[in-house]
Design an enzyme around this catalytic site. Structure first.
Site, PDB file in Angstrom:
ATOM      1  CG  ASP A  26      14.821 -21.199  20.459  1.00  0.00           C
ATOM      2  OD1 ASP A  26      14.972 -20.664  19.342  1.00  0.00           O
ATOM      3  OD2 ASP A  26      15.407 -22.251  20.776  1.00  0.00           O
ATOM      4  CE  LYS A 131      17.620 -21.787  18.160  1.00  0.00           C
ATOM      5  NZ  LYS A 131      17.356 -23.002  18.920  1.00  0.00           N
ATOM      6  CB  CYS A 164      18.420 -22.578  22.557  1.00  0.00           C
ATOM      7  SG  CYS A 164      17.766 -24.202  22.103  1.00  0.00           S
TER       8      CYS A 164
HETATM    9  C1  C5J Z   1      15.926 -24.097  24.103  1.00  0.00           C
HETATM   10  C2  C5J Z   1      15.608 -26.386  24.782  1.00  0.00           C
HETATM   11  N1  C5J Z   1      15.378 -23.159  23.344  1.00  0.00           N
HETATM   12  N2  C5J Z   1      15.801 -26.116  26.074  1.00  0.00           N
HETATM   13  N3  C5J Z   1      15.581 -25.384  23.845  1.00  0.00           N
HETATM   14  O1  C5J Z   1      16.673 -23.808  25.017  1.00  0.00           O
HETATM   15  O2  C5J Z   1      15.431 -27.520  24.407  1.00  0.00           O
END
Ligand code: C5J
Length: 226
Positions: A26, A131, A164
């Protein structure tokens, strides 16, 4: 035969014949740039941008050595059919998933803010995976893609450490992968959450896996796969 290991916590991480895959979670504009979903939740995104050079060094090493590289993005369909109402409502903020922000609709596949940041943009041949959940294995083909390549070891980087990244590493651990999180190539909006996550993943003899610095990982990968 010499065993190649990464100098890691809680003990050395054995590098197999079949090289690990690098899984970058991400690193999309939504989380690391002002005006994205992370900022909409009230976070200061500056600490996340600080890891970009370390992630980039790791990525370039893995590219040069021919490792499988996977980039994930937390992304929903434009019609939000894959976004549970509970997830969308969470946080109670002014801008929610699917609403229009400065970089387009938040967390929507194909919008400007959903793209991986330019410094880490995937190259042809690398796997880019949208995702809909926090974990990279939920509702994606990641496990099948890794199995098809005979990959048993995963190196994790990206954001955020306790959401994530941790969720994905735990999912991978439950599926039998040997997982290592690269300490300076992951970040949280909350420094204490990052520290706690690194500690809990490696506690109890590495109950979820290992951690090491990018320098330790790069040195070992070069020695093993160059
Ligand atoms: C991730 C989130 N990528 N913190 N998403 O950690 O919502």
């Amino acid at each position: 035969m010499k065993a190649f290991t990464i100098d890691a916590k809680p003990y050395p991480y054995l590098l197999p014949d079949q090289a690990p895959a690098l899984v970058i979670i991400d690193m999309q504009r939504d989380f690391v740039e002002p005006g994205g979903f992370g900022a909409a939740l009230g976070n200061d995104v500056a600490p996340l941008l600080a890891i970009v050079p370390a992630v980039r060094r790791l990525l370039e090493t893995c590219r040069r050595l021919g490792l499988t590289i996977i980039h994930t993005r937390e992304a929903h369909r434009a019609d939000l059919a894959d976004c549970p109402p509970a997830k969308r409502a969470r946080g109670g903020c002014k801008l929610r998933i699917g609403d229009v922000g400065p970089m387009g609709r938040l967390l929507i596949d194909g919008e400007a803010g959903n793209a991986i940041i330019p410094e880490l943009r995937p190259l042809p041949g690398e796997i880019e995976l949208a995702k809909p959940g926090k974990g990279a294995f939920y509702a994606t083909a990641l496990h099948e893609l890794l199995q098809a390549r005979g990959i048993s070891h995963l190196l994790f980087a990206g954001v955020t450490t306790e959401v994530c990244v941790q969720t994905s590493m735990r999912e991978a651990n439950d599926r039998g992968y040997e997982c290592l999180l690269v300490e300076d190539a992951t970040e949280s909006y909350f420094p204490e959450f990052k520290r706690a996550t690194l500690a809990m993943l490696t506690a109890q003899g590495g109950i979820v896996g290992w951690t090491a610095t990018s320098a330790q990982v790069i040195t070992a990968l070069e020695a093993r796969y160059e």
